[in-house]
Design a protein around this motif. Sequence first.
Motif, PDB file in Angstrom:
ATOM      1  N   SER A  54      38.756   0.145   4.836  1.00 24.09           N
ATOM      2  CA  SER A  54      37.322  -0.057   5.046  1.00 24.09           C
ATOM      3  C   SER A  54      36.694   1.169   5.663  1.00 24.09           C
ATOM      4  O   SER A  54      35.590   1.593   5.265  1.00 24.09           O
TER       5      SER A  54
ATOM      6  N   PHE B 125      48.970  -5.810   7.290  1.00 22.73           N
ATOM      7  CA  PHE B 125      47.941  -6.041   6.283  1.00 22.73           C
ATOM      8  C   PHE B 125      46.549  -5.850   6.869  1.00 22.73           C
ATOM      9  O   PHE B 125      45.676  -5.233   6.253  1.00 22.73           O
ATOM     10  N   SER B 126      46.349  -6.365   8.090  1.00 18.23           N
ATOM     11  CA  SER B 126      45.041  -6.210   8.746  1.00 18.23           C
ATOM     12  C   SER B 126      44.753  -4.751   9.047  1.00 18.23           C
ATOM     13  O   SER B 126      43.628  -4.277   8.886  1.00 18.23           O
ATOM     14  N   LYS B 127      45.773  -4.005   9.480  1.00 15.66           N
ATOM     15  CA  LYS B 127      45.591  -2.588   9.791  1.00 15.66           C
ATOM     16  C   LYS B 127      45.239  -1.796   8.541  1.00 15.66           C
ATOM     17  O   LYS B 127      44.342  -0.952   8.554  1.00 15.66           O
ATOM     18  N   ASN B 128      45.960  -2.046   7.449  1.00 17.30           N
ATOM     19  CA  ASN B 128      45.664  -1.348   6.205  1.00 17.30           C
ATOM     20  C   ASN B 128      44.284  -1.696   5.674  1.00 17.30           C
ATOM     21  O   ASN B 128      43.575  -0.841   5.131  1.00 17.30           O
ATOM     22  N   LYS B 129      43.891  -2.926   5.862  1.00 18.04           N
ATOM     23  CA  LYS B 129      42.561  -3.348   5.405  1.00 18.04           C
ATOM     24  C   LYS B 129      41.474  -2.634   6.194  1.00 18.04           C
ATOM     25  O   LYS B 129      40.452  -2.200   5.641  1.00 18.04           O
ATOM     26  N   MET B 130      41.694  -2.472   7.517  1.00 19.33           N
ATOM     27  CA  MET B 130      40.719  -1.780   8.359  1.00 19.33           C
ATOM     28  C   MET B 130      40.626  -0.297   7.984  1.00 19.33           C
ATOM     29  O   MET B 130      39.534   0.268   7.896  1.00 19.33           O
TER      30      MET B 130
ATOM     31  N   TRP C 219      51.816 -17.956  16.691  1.00 20.22           N
ATOM     32  CA  TRP C 219      52.301 -18.124  15.331  1.00 20.22           C
ATOM     33  C   TRP C 219      53.825 -18.249  15.308  1.00 20.22           C
ATOM     34  O   TRP C 219      54.383 -19.086  14.585  1.00 20.22           O
TER      35      TRP C 219
ATOM     36  N   GLN D 224      51.000 -10.630  20.640  1.00 19.12           N
ATOM     37  CA  GLN D 224      49.711 -11.166  20.199  1.00 19.12           C
ATOM     38  C   GLN D 224      49.898 -12.333  19.219  1.00 19.12           C
ATOM     39  O   GLN D 224      49.084 -13.250  19.193  1.00 19.12           O
TER      40      GLN D 224
ATOM     41  N   SER E 178      53.921  -8.604   9.164  1.00 17.97           N
ATOM     42  CA  SER E 178      53.265  -8.385   7.871  1.00 17.97           C
ATOM     43  C   SER E 178      51.771  -8.635   7.972  1.00 17.97           C
ATOM     44  O   SER E 178      50.957  -7.890   7.393  1.00 17.97           O
ATOM     45  N   ARG E 179      51.398  -9.643   8.721  1.00 18.22           N
ATOM     46  CA  ARG E 179      49.976  -9.963   8.903  1.00 18.22           C
ATOM     47  C   ARG E 179      49.255  -8.836   9.635  1.00 18.22           C
ATOM     48  O   ARG E 179      48.143  -8.443   9.271  1.00 18.22           O
ATOM     49  N   SER E 180      49.900  -8.292  10.664  1.00 18.95           N
ATOM     50  CA  SER E 180      49.295  -7.190  11.412  1.00 18.95           C
ATOM     51  C   SER E 180      49.185  -5.940  10.552  1.00 18.95           C
ATOM     52  O   SER E 180      48.163  -5.238  10.579  1.00 18.95           O
TER      53      SER E 180
END
Length: 336
Positions: free
Chosen positions: A329, A321-326, A44, A40, A317-319
């Motif tokens: 939430s 971070f997004s998972k932890n943020k979700m 990048w 995905q 790291s970006r993935s």
Amino acid sequence: MMKNENSKAPLTPPNYEPNRHPDYQDDEIDLRELFGIIWQGKWWIIAITFVFAVGSVIYSLSLPNIYRSEATLAPTEEASGGGLSQMAGQLGGLASLAGVNLGGKNADKTTIALEILKSRAFIKGFVEKYDILPELMAVEEWNRGSGIVFNNEVYDPDMNEWVREVEPPKQSAPSSWEYVRVFRDQVLEVSKDDATGLVTVAVNHQSPEVAQRWVGWLIEEINSHMRERDIREAKRSLEYLDKELQSTSLSDMQQMFYQLIEKQTQTIMLANVRPEYIFQTLDPAVVPEQKAKPSRAIISIIGTFLGGLLSIGFVLSRSMFSKNKMLNSLNFNGSK
């Protein structure tokens, strides 16, 4: 009435699995999910790797070519403990009684010469004698047609003036503290083969002609330095021996002094007639036709590989971070 053993229920179900720790599945590495995240973020990865590849190529092309010229030397008979040094070993005991140091087999003049060659005082005198400070500190590149090209922001060759901008206490002209360090770390290479005793003296420089010329000068200077050093010591010893000879009337002591005077006289004579006093050149330095460094291909490959690793780490790291943020939430919404 006996019960049928086959009618007993098994103690554990056939498909029973022990209870797993709640975090066990979270600790497992799902390769399919990992590759999915990388796929995905492939754009990048491609973009970051491309930037690093281009940057490493540009950086490698900005580096000047460095040429290496070297010479192979062999210690002379005197430097390696032969010749007059053997006589010094025989007379060393008597000489020490008379207060004269003759050296001997234990005096490794080769090691002393190599240490002097790398010393601050010798390098400073070498640079000043041959006036090579601009070629050492201000060369930007070398072209086969035009030769050395100086950095105009550092040195003005037309006016023979240093124009670099520095902060105090530094001055426009490089100090001996600066150029001796550059000469040691970037220019001069000295090595000795312990098995054969052969010595290699090499110079790295942007100009192949300068590299070859400096090697020759260094060999000439170290031989001259060691020759003058031994001559000065021999003359001081002769002055002392002459005084002692005049003040003694013992025939044995006079004989000893005559032998010591003969030794010192021979040292001066051989030092004056031997241009290669400490090192004799077996393979002289030549003007190199190929650069020694930098290896631009290796720099580009390493830069591209580093960019690929960093890009993959960025995507993961970006993935994460997004998972932890979700998850945070969802937990926040569920707690309401």
